[in-house]
Design an enzyme around this catalytic site. Sequence first.
Site, PDB file in Angstrom:
ATOM      1  N   ASP A 450       0.751  -1.139   0.111  1.00  0.00           N
ATOM      2  CA  ASP A 450      -0.069   0.139   0.013  1.00  0.00           C
ATOM      3  C   ASP A 450       0.884   1.168  -0.086  1.00  0.00           C
ATOM      4  OD1 ASP A 450      -2.317   1.465  -0.248  1.00  0.00           O
ATOM      5  OD2 ASP A 450      -2.961   0.781   1.772  1.00  0.00           O
ATOM      6  N   GLY A 451       0.205   2.251  -0.416  1.00  0.00           N
ATOM      7  CA  GLY A 451       0.985   3.525  -0.640  1.00  0.00           C
ATOM      8  C   GLY A 451      -0.102   4.580   0.161  1.00  0.00           C
ATOM      9  N   GLU A 493       1.944   3.953  -4.105  1.00  0.00           N
ATOM     10  CA  GLU A 493       1.102   2.604  -4.565  1.00  0.00           C
ATOM     11  C   GLU A 493       2.183   1.704  -5.521  1.00  0.00           C
ATOM     12  OE1 GLU A 493      -1.369   1.353  -3.303  1.00  0.00           O
ATOM     13  OE2 GLU A 493      -2.810   3.039  -2.615  1.00  0.00           O
ATOM     14  N   ASP A 515      -4.240  -2.577  -3.416  1.00  0.00           N
ATOM     15  CA  ASP A 515      -5.928  -2.089  -3.672  1.00  0.00           C
ATOM     16  C   ASP A 515      -5.664  -0.949  -4.521  1.00  0.00           C
ATOM     17  OD1 ASP A 515      -4.766   0.134  -2.325  1.00  0.00           O
ATOM     18  OD2 ASP A 515      -5.881  -0.232  -0.370  1.00  0.00           O
ATOM     19  N   HIS A 556      -9.548  -1.393   2.481  1.00  0.00           N
ATOM     20  CA  HIS A 556     -10.700  -0.968   3.619  1.00  0.00           C
ATOM     21  C   HIS A 556     -11.779  -1.924   3.780  1.00  0.00           C
ATOM     22  CE1 HIS A 556      -7.886   2.612   3.722  1.00  0.00           C
ATOM     23  NE2 HIS A 556      -8.381   2.844   2.265  1.00  0.00           N
ATOM     24  N   ASP A 566      -1.888  -0.559   4.927  1.00  0.00           N
ATOM     25  CA  ASP A 566      -2.422   0.613   4.928  1.00  0.00           C
ATOM     26  C   ASP A 566      -1.771   1.428   6.005  1.00  0.00           C
ATOM     27  OD1 ASP A 566      -4.272   2.766   3.996  1.00  0.00           O
ATOM     28  OD2 ASP A 566      -5.283   2.408   5.870  1.00  0.00           O
TER      29      ASP A 566
END
Length: 599
Positions: A450-451, A493, A515, A556, A566
């Site tokens: 994640d970013g 990301e 994501d 999420h 995240d």
Amino acid sequence: MSPTNRESSMGRLFDKATERISLRNAWYRIRSNGANSVASETRVAVEMFGRDVERNIHKIQKRIRAGTFEFDPQKGVLKKKANGGSRGIVMASVQNRIVERAWLDCLQSHSAFVRSVINQPTSVGGVPNRSVPHGLKLIRDAFDNGKAFYARSDISGFFDGIPRDAVLAKMQGEIDDPKFMQVLRGATSVVLSNEKILGEDRRLFPVDEQGVAQGSPLSPLFGNILLREFDIQLNDRKITCVRFIDDFVLLGETEGAVTKAFRNAQRTLQNFGLSCHDPFSPSSSRDKAGVGRAKDGFVFLGYDLRPGLFQPSRRAREKLLTKVDECISIGRSSIVEVKKTSNLEQNRQRYAQTLTLLDKVIRGWGDAFAYGNSPVTMEHLDRMIDQKIDVFRHWFARQIADGDWKTRRRLGGVCLLTDIRAKDLNDAPFSVEPGKRFARSSSTATISTDGSIISMGRRRGKDQGPGGWAFVVHETNEEVGGSVSSTTNNQMELLAVIEAIRYIDPNRPVIIRTDSQYVTDAANGRTVVKQNADLWKEFNELKKSRRVKVVWVKGHAGDPFNETADRLAQAHARLARTQTLQTLASAAVAASPVVKTAA
């Protein structure tokens, strides 16, 4: 219903619901609704499913018919209520929604029992081909027939209170199709993917046999099946009862007839384990219940209703004016930002765009309330809206008064050719190369990435700013992350993916879970690379010599590895922001003039 009258539908409904055309038609409905969803993750999920829709629908059909289909866990979302509390809304995956919709369509089209429920003329919510205007017509006809008294109420906690097992048992007694009913039971069960995150709020969601999910297309049908006898009993020569899901109004010729009908309604609801707000009780909110003479008016279906006059309710009118204010406020903020920075990328809603949005909002609201018969009310609203637009127009004139022709054009909403960023021929769009053929093995690693960025500007979360990236190795729970002082979310990301691939032994196959739709699409060759060419070329080189598979996961949604990545990325972004602020503060101190004072 006696066994002889039971629907002889053994296998017929199941076969019909699992036909490719049934599932495809359900997809069309889900796609249409999802494309207009306010939730970005829903829009993304619908778009991703649609990339290979025929294959995805075939997989659903095959698994249902083989008896191996399982519904995905749902995400529980809390939505604020007008009274300050919260209600639990269930967000289901695209495949869940397609199956739910296909089952609903099949029931409404091919079950005689369900058709008898949805054809009840005084039930106007959650049924095909009947809605608000049909309810308004029933009320108008009741007024015309001399029904001058009313009692209005709202069923308390309706969806949470529906006895799901009892409704399923009733349907089982009417529909002889065990496989269809088995899938229906699964479709109306709620298993939350984020139950731990919700904590105490999980009680707002129906996770047992009591209640159905708000947000499921099947839930209104379950409510209408439960209240079928309610609708029949409360409509006779003396009383008209119009019901829209959990709101109902009783209309009668005398106050006594309406009072008696309401007490009957209370008893009937109590038999189902439900209750409603009592309009005769001084403690009941006027928003939830009311009683009196029709000539004094009452609010129902968003309208203020009285004999001879149907107009939008005060709350509906206030909501429209508030929405107009919000549109203008966003437009003002964008115009001010463009005037200061000339940044059109993050400030697209300027003067012309604001007027276009206002037109869309006003037209949509007007269509919804076009069944009213009070042109005076509408003209009054138009005048109030025009005053707001006029203030906006004069404010805009002041903003451009001291600007040159470029500023006036930018603020007006028309781009300049010279504002379009020049492109380097070395960065011409390209597609990511396929790389080595991926094959899973016993040594395959799975990594969630994640970013994140933290904006330093007014439009938090959208501008360039300090960022962080992170990844989690599933097999070992190793957590790795880093930060960059100035970057974009897409860059973070992508950098997280690159760093994750680097981290793993080149001889091990690796599944990267992200994501980011941006990363997933480009990494799999579905879109061409137009930005961040340097990072994508780096990704390309890594992928050439390794077995890499990049897959999209819903963000999420309660996935523990995604949530951890995240959290880590956000922590590194905050660290980068702190370091950036400290650097700026040090530079400011160093640049300050030294003031000497006499001893």
